[in-house]
Design an enzyme around this catalytic site. Structure first.
Site, PDB file in Angstrom:
ATOM      1  N   ASP A 281      36.083  23.682  47.162  1.00  0.00           N
ATOM      2  CA  ASP A 281      37.066  23.311  46.163  1.00  0.00           C
ATOM      3  C   ASP A 281      38.390  23.049  46.875  1.00  0.00           C
ATOM      4  O   ASP A 281      38.433  22.901  48.108  1.00  0.00           O
ATOM      5  CB  ASP A 281      37.188  24.379  45.077  1.00  0.00           C
ATOM      6  CG  ASP A 281      37.559  25.753  45.633  1.00  0.00           C
ATOM      7  OD1 ASP A 281      38.149  25.825  46.728  1.00  0.00           O
ATOM      8  OD2 ASP A 281      37.265  26.763  44.966  1.00  0.00           O
ATOM      9  N   ALA A 282      39.503  23.031  46.134  1.00  0.00           N
ATOM     10  CA  ALA A 282      40.789  22.682  46.730  1.00  0.00           C
ATOM     11  C   ALA A 282      41.239  23.677  47.791  1.00  0.00           C
ATOM     12  O   ALA A 282      41.961  23.318  48.719  1.00  0.00           O
ATOM     13  CB  ALA A 282      41.850  22.567  45.635  1.00  0.00           C
TER      14      ALA A 282
ATOM     15  N   LYS B  12      32.805  36.585  46.795  1.00  0.00           N
ATOM     16  CA  LYS B  12      32.585  35.314  47.473  1.00  0.00           C
ATOM     17  C   LYS B  12      33.337  35.301  48.800  1.00  0.00           C
ATOM     18  O   LYS B  12      34.511  35.639  48.848  1.00  0.00           O
ATOM     19  CB  LYS B  12      33.056  34.155  46.588  1.00  0.00           C
ATOM     20  CG  LYS B  12      32.317  34.052  45.264  1.00  0.00           C
ATOM     21  CD  LYS B  12      32.895  32.939  44.398  1.00  0.00           C
ATOM     22  CE  LYS B  12      32.175  32.846  43.070  1.00  0.00           C
ATOM     23  NZ  LYS B  12      32.766  31.805  42.180  1.00  0.00           N
ATOM     24  N   ARG B  13      32.656  34.942  49.835  1.00  0.00           N
ATOM     25  CA  ARG B  13      33.196  34.772  51.190  1.00  0.00           C
ATOM     26  C   ARG B  13      33.470  36.087  51.922  1.00  0.00           C
ATOM     27  O   ARG B  13      33.244  36.182  53.120  1.00  0.00           O
ATOM     28  CB  ARG B  13      34.465  33.909  51.185  1.00  0.00           C
ATOM     29  CG  ARG B  13      34.234  32.479  50.718  1.00  0.00           C
ATOM     30  CD  ARG B  13      35.513  31.661  50.768  1.00  0.00           C
ATOM     31  NE  ARG B  13      35.284  30.269  50.385  1.00  0.00           N
ATOM     32  CZ  ARG B  13      35.324  29.823  49.124  1.00  0.00           C
ATOM     33  NH1 ARG B  13      35.613  30.665  48.137  1.00  0.00           N
ATOM     34  NH2 ARG B  13      35.092  28.555  48.862  1.00  0.00           N
TER      35      ARG B  13
ATOM     36  N   LYS C  67      36.544  19.791  39.756  1.00  0.00           N
ATOM     37  CA  LYS C  67      37.600  20.314  40.618  1.00  0.00           C
ATOM     38  C   LYS C  67      38.567  19.198  41.007  1.00  0.00           C
ATOM     39  O   LYS C  67      38.160  18.057  41.265  1.00  0.00           O
ATOM     40  CB  LYS C  67      36.987  20.929  41.884  1.00  0.00           C
ATOM     41  CG  LYS C  67      36.011  22.068  41.611  1.00  0.00           C
ATOM     42  CD  LYS C  67      36.716  23.283  41.055  1.00  0.00           C
ATOM     43  CE  LYS C  67      35.744  24.441  40.914  1.00  0.00           C
ATOM     44  NZ  LYS C  67      36.429  25.688  40.495  1.00  0.00           N
TER      45      LYS C  67
ATOM     46  N   ASP D 173      40.198  21.675  37.242  1.00  0.00           N
ATOM     47  CA  ASP D 173      40.541  22.955  37.867  1.00  0.00           C
ATOM     48  C   ASP D 173      41.125  22.699  39.247  1.00  0.00           C
ATOM     49  O   ASP D 173      40.440  22.193  40.137  1.00  0.00           O
ATOM     50  CB  ASP D 173      39.270  23.811  37.974  1.00  0.00           C
ATOM     51  CG  ASP D 173      39.517  25.188  38.552  1.00  0.00           C
ATOM     52  OD1 ASP D 173      40.668  25.500  38.914  1.00  0.00           O
ATOM     53  OD2 ASP D 173      38.549  25.960  38.634  1.00  0.00           O
TER      54      ASP D 173
ATOM     55  N   ASN E 153      42.405  25.158  41.212  1.00  0.00           N
ATOM     56  CA  ASN E 153      42.203  26.339  42.063  1.00  0.00           C
ATOM     57  C   ASN E 153      43.472  26.787  42.795  1.00  0.00           C
ATOM     58  O   ASN E 153      43.460  27.040  43.994  1.00  0.00           O
ATOM     59  CB  ASN E 153      41.063  26.111  43.054  1.00  0.00           C
ATOM     60  CG  ASN E 153      39.703  26.131  42.375  1.00  0.00           C
ATOM     61  OD1 ASN E 153      39.057  25.089  42.265  1.00  0.00           O
ATOM     62  ND2 ASN E 153      39.275  27.287  41.911  1.00  0.00           N
TER      63      ASN E 153
ATOM     64  N   GLU F 213      41.295  33.903  36.248  1.00  0.00           N
ATOM     65  CA  GLU F 213      40.021  34.304  36.842  1.00  0.00           C
ATOM     66  C   GLU F 213      40.164  35.144  38.099  1.00  0.00           C
ATOM     67  O   GLU F 213      39.279  35.937  38.418  1.00  0.00           O
ATOM     68  CB  GLU F 213      39.184  33.064  37.158  1.00  0.00           C
ATOM     69  CG  GLU F 213      39.722  32.215  38.310  1.00  0.00           C
ATOM     70  CD  GLU F 213      38.822  31.042  38.638  1.00  0.00           C
ATOM     71  OE1 GLU F 213      38.311  30.998  39.768  1.00  0.00           O
ATOM     72  OE2 GLU F 213      38.634  30.168  37.774  1.00  0.00           O
TER      73      GLU F 213
ATOM     74  N   HIS G 155      35.449  33.676  33.149  1.00  0.00           N
ATOM     75  CA  HIS G 155      35.090  33.015  34.402  1.00  0.00           C
ATOM     76  C   HIS G 155      33.740  33.488  34.927  1.00  0.00           C
ATOM     77  O   HIS G 155      33.490  34.691  35.040  1.00  0.00           O
ATOM     78  CB  HIS G 155      36.161  33.313  35.458  1.00  0.00           C
ATOM     79  CG  HIS G 155      35.774  32.917  36.847  1.00  0.00           C
ATOM     80  ND1 HIS G 155      35.401  33.824  37.820  1.00  0.00           N
ATOM     81  CD2 HIS G 155      35.688  31.696  37.438  1.00  0.00           C
ATOM     82  CE1 HIS G 155      35.126  33.193  38.936  1.00  0.00           C
ATOM     83  NE2 HIS G 155      35.284  31.901  38.731  1.00  0.00           N
TER      84      HIS G 155
ATOM     85  N   GLU H 216      31.482  29.573  30.643  1.00  0.00           N
ATOM     86  CA  GLU H 216      31.293  28.767  31.843  1.00  0.00           C
ATOM     87  C   GLU H 216      29.847  28.849  32.323  1.00  0.00           C
ATOM     88  O   GLU H 216      29.322  29.936  32.546  1.00  0.00           O
ATOM     89  CB  GLU H 216      32.239  29.243  32.946  1.00  0.00           C
ATOM     90  CG  GLU H 216      32.211  28.360  34.184  1.00  0.00           C
ATOM     91  CD  GLU H 216      33.312  28.706  35.176  1.00  0.00           C
ATOM     92  OE1 GLU H 216      33.767  27.790  35.876  1.00  0.00           O
ATOM     93  OE2 GLU H 216      33.715  29.884  35.241  1.00  0.00           O
TER      94      GLU H 216
END
Length: 394
Positions: free
Chosen positions: A44-45, A80-81, A195, A224, A226, A276, A326, A346
């Site tokens: 994403d961004a 995440k990550r 996105k 979105d 981000n 979120e 989210h 979502e």
């Protein structure tokens, strides 16, 4: 990878001041760490801005809670990550605090768990760890009542309007995004989010224009960013985006910039959505009280579970705000169904391999299952992806 399993006996409760109203107690808590691999790296961004690496897997902390009366509940947190091993480590520190407790006293147990690790703070990793236990306790409570969680909470509806996000990432070519949109609509999805937030805003506008043209007028469409725009860019982009009749603009600014979001919400006709990334009731209250968004987007696994989520939802409803939780549709379907105003849900199909059950989508809506509790159980694939597990007993 073979999971490492250990069992720990919890010390006897320091206090046995449990009255006659207590008819059951927690006898076993099992925690596990699993990694869900994604089919392709996702960007994403935040990736385009160089702040994060592409997303390739999601870490899950599962909590399974059993009682002397034979009831069981399951919940999860995710990361995440980064953060999965940290969540699992903190879960190891606090899981035994539940042994011997009445599983119905969920709010009290949430407080007990958060204060057990309060020196690490009451947001962030600590609350995201507690979420797995809290969600499992709510699942257990609804199963005891033989009700879907939405019905236990008091549903306002049996289905929720649903939009898809997973098909609109910046790492996907525009042609693929358009194909994904067609597939989503064919599967009954009622809204599409893509996105934005590329370094070149003209590329964003071209992408948005193509998608709106593909969707046609009137079909619910969200974007979105981000958190990647500055206040100036967000203001300019917000004005230009008005022409596309968007359902909302999501996370145009840093998630903690309440003043900036409030200014956008006041100046644009297009609703602003955010929240979120927040991990506590207090953080959400800062945005809500500042009138920083039109649509609140709490994430139950991030804010600490269903108990704090319900507090955030009550605050949002009191202020007349819309709700769009989210991620984690398996949990949020029930919570959205219990929100007084018509919410959005979502859709992410990513988590489906982790569970045996599937959720029904048709005519733009997702339907609450009639299964007790949250209505999901761990699949054999989830067990195969589990790397560590530990059990605590009385």
């Amino acid at each position: 990878m073979t999971a490492q399993t250990t069992t720990v006996e919890a010390p006897e409760l320091a206090s046995q001041r449990i009255g006659a109203a207590t008819t059951d107690r927690i006898s076993r808590v099992r925690i596990s760490l699993a990694y869900l691999p994604l089919a392709a790296p996702i960007s994403d961004a935040k990736v385009f801005a160089g702040r994060q690496k592409p997303l390739t897997e999601i870490a899950f902390l599962f909590a399974e809670i059993a009682t002397e009366g034979g009831y069981e509940g399951i919940g999860f947190g995710y990361s995440k990550r980064a953060g999965g091993p940290g969540m699992y480590a903190h879960a190891n520190e606090i899981a035994d605090k539940l042994i011997g407790e009445d599983p119905n006293d969920i709010a009290r147990l949430w407080n007990k768990l958060v204060w057990a690790g309060a020196s690490m703070g009451r947001s962030g990793l600590t609350t995201q760890t507690i979420a797995a236990f809290d969600i499992a306790l709510w699942d257990l409570k609804a199963k005891r009542a033989q009700l879907p969680l939405a019905k236990l909470l008091g549903a306002h509806r049996d289905s929720v309007q649903v939009y898809n996000t997973s098909g609109g990432y910046l790492s996907m070519e525009l042609g693929q995004v358009l194909d994904n949109i067609d597939e989503s609509r064919g599967n009954g999805i009622g809204g599409i989010k893509i996105k934005v937030g590329q370094p070149d805003t003209r590329a964003d506008l071209k992408r948005v224009a193509r998608v709106r043209g593909h969707l046609g007028d009137g079909f619910p469409f969200m974007v979105d960013a981000n958190q990647q725009w500055s206040r100036t860019t967000a203001a300019r982009m917000g004005r230009v985006l008005e022409q596309f009749d968007l359902t909302w603009i999501e996370e145009p600014l840093d998630c903690y910039d309440a003043a900036g979001h409030a200014a956008l919400a006041a100046s644009l006709d297009t609703p602003i959505a955010t929240g979120e990334m927040l991990t506590s009731v207090a953080e959400h209250w800062n945005l809500i009280s500042a009138h920083a968004s039109d649509i609140v987007q709490p994430d139950a696994p991030r804010v600490g579970g269903i108990t704090p989520f319900l507090r955030i939802a009550a605050l949002a409803d009191h202020h007349g705000l819309s709700l769009a939780p989210h991620f984690a549709m398996e949990i949020h379907l029930h919570l959205a169904a219990a929100y007084p105003q018509e919410p959005w849900l979502e859709h992410f199909e990513w988590l489906e391999p982790m569970f045996n059950e599937r959720l029904e989508v048709r005519d733009g809506r997702m339907f609450v299952p009639n299964r007790p509790g949250l209505g999901f159980s761990l699949s054999e694939q989830a067990l195969a992806w589990t790397t560590e597990t530990r059990s605590f007993t009385g």
